[in-house]
Scaffold this active site. Structure first.
Site, short mmCIF file in Angstrom:
data_model
loop_
_atom_site.label_atom_id
_atom_site.label_comp_id
_atom_site.label_asym_id
_atom_site.label_seq_id
_atom_site.Cartn_x
_atom_site.Cartn_y
_atom_site.Cartn_z
N SER A 1 2.65 2.26 2.90
CA SER A 1 2.09 1.59 4.07
C SER A 1 2.63 2.17 5.37
CB SER A 1 2.45 0.10 4.00
OG SER A 1 2.08 -0.54 5.20
N HIS B 1 -9.91 9.45 3.56
CA HIS B 1 -10.39 8.07 3.60
C HIS B 1 -9.90 7.26 4.80
CE1 HIS B 1 -7.07 5.97 1.13
NE2 HIS B 1 -7.47 4.97 1.89
N HIS C 1 -0.86 5.61 3.67
CA HIS C 1 -2.18 4.98 3.59
C HIS C 1 -2.77 4.84 4.99
CE1 HIS C 1 -4.09 3.20 -0.01
NE2 HIS C 1 -5.00 2.91 0.89
#
Ligand SMILES: *[C@@H]1O[C@H](CO)[C@@H](O)[C@H](O)[C@H]1NC(C)=O
Length: 255
Positions: free
Chosen positions: A211, A88, A160
């Site tokens: 993060s 993603h 991420h």
């Protein structure tokens, strides 16, 4: 040891596929494949941050579907197993998902070319992998032929893909896609991204909210740290967002 008759496809799109299944480590047919799945780089709203202002204005990094296929000796009662997974990105054209919620910020479903580019490239990457199968082995997260020549490598990486923030308007595969491109560049000497035999993939694992923006959350105007409990900034200090490492998002991505 009795090896499970198995076939697994591991592909990647921006959303890639991934999968694992091995009962023993040798005596397999293995193949790797890759196909460009970059959707429309302009005019389509981006998927990920649900920011209505984030509309494609060009291309930063192409997105690829990557497939890793392992098959043991064909047998009548072959068990097939495959898994799909997505790395993603928050910087790709949206409108490819069938659920209304995900298409609201895109302002609608985009069957062509958004959805079609993923479908066709995913299929093509698996086809390329299955068309080029050789006798080989799985060494942890590497696929090699019987002479130990490296064919492909994959891993699951818990971060991420948000190095590129919600103001970015260039289609990008973000930090995981960039890592894959660098890995492939290392082994496909003198080839442009997306070309060459070696296929390398950084797949998503338990990234949750891990993060990459390690300079932490700060208020955009004052530069002060955001409130720890609410992630908010006092009035007139601006929006709270995390960034880094580096001065801007392109540097963050490369770090
Ligand atoms: C995004 O990154 C750019 C620098 O590349 C910065 O100017 C901007 O303030 C950032 N915005 C957010 C919301 O993170």
């Amino acid at each position: 040891m009795h090896c499970l008759r198995s076939l697994f496809g591991l592909g990647l799109v921006t959303l890639c596929l991934s999968g694992v299944m091995w009962g023993c480590v040798s005596g397999y047919q293995v193949g790797v494949g890759r196909a460009d799945c970059t959707g429309p780089p302009v005019e389509i709203h981006f998927m990920g941050y649900a920011n209505i202002k984030q509309v494609g204005r060009g291309l930063h990094l192409r997105q690829f579907a990557r497939a890793f296929v392992v098959e043991d000796e064909p047998q009548a009662s072959r068990l097939r197993f495959s898994r799909c997974g997505g790395t993603h990105t928050h910087g790709g054209p949206g409108g490819f998902l069938m659920h209304l919620l995900y298409d609201i910020s895109i302002l609608g479903f985009v069957p062509r070319p958004s959805r079609r580019s993923f479908r066709v490239a995913t299929w093509l990457s698996i086809k390329r992998a299955t068309d080029n199968m050789v006798d080989g082995k799985i060494l942890t997260q590497l696929l090699v032929d019987l002479d130990n020549n490296l064919l492909g490598a994959f891993n699951w990486y818990a971060v991420h893909p948000t190095s590129m923030n919600n103001t970015n308007k260039l289609v990008t595969s973000d930090n995981m896609g960039y890592a894959a491109i660098l890995l492939e560049k290392e082994y496909n000497t003198n080839k442009v991204p997306g070309k060459g035999k070696f296929v390398g993939a950084f797949c998503s694992s338990n990234l949750g909210d891990v993060s990459p923006n390690i300079m932490g959350p700060r208020c955009s105007i004052s530069g002060n740290e955001c409130d720890l409990l609410t992630s908010k900034c006092p009035q007139k200090e601006g929006e709270c967002f995390a960034s880094g490492p580096g001065r801007d998002m392109l540097r963050a991505l490369r770090s």
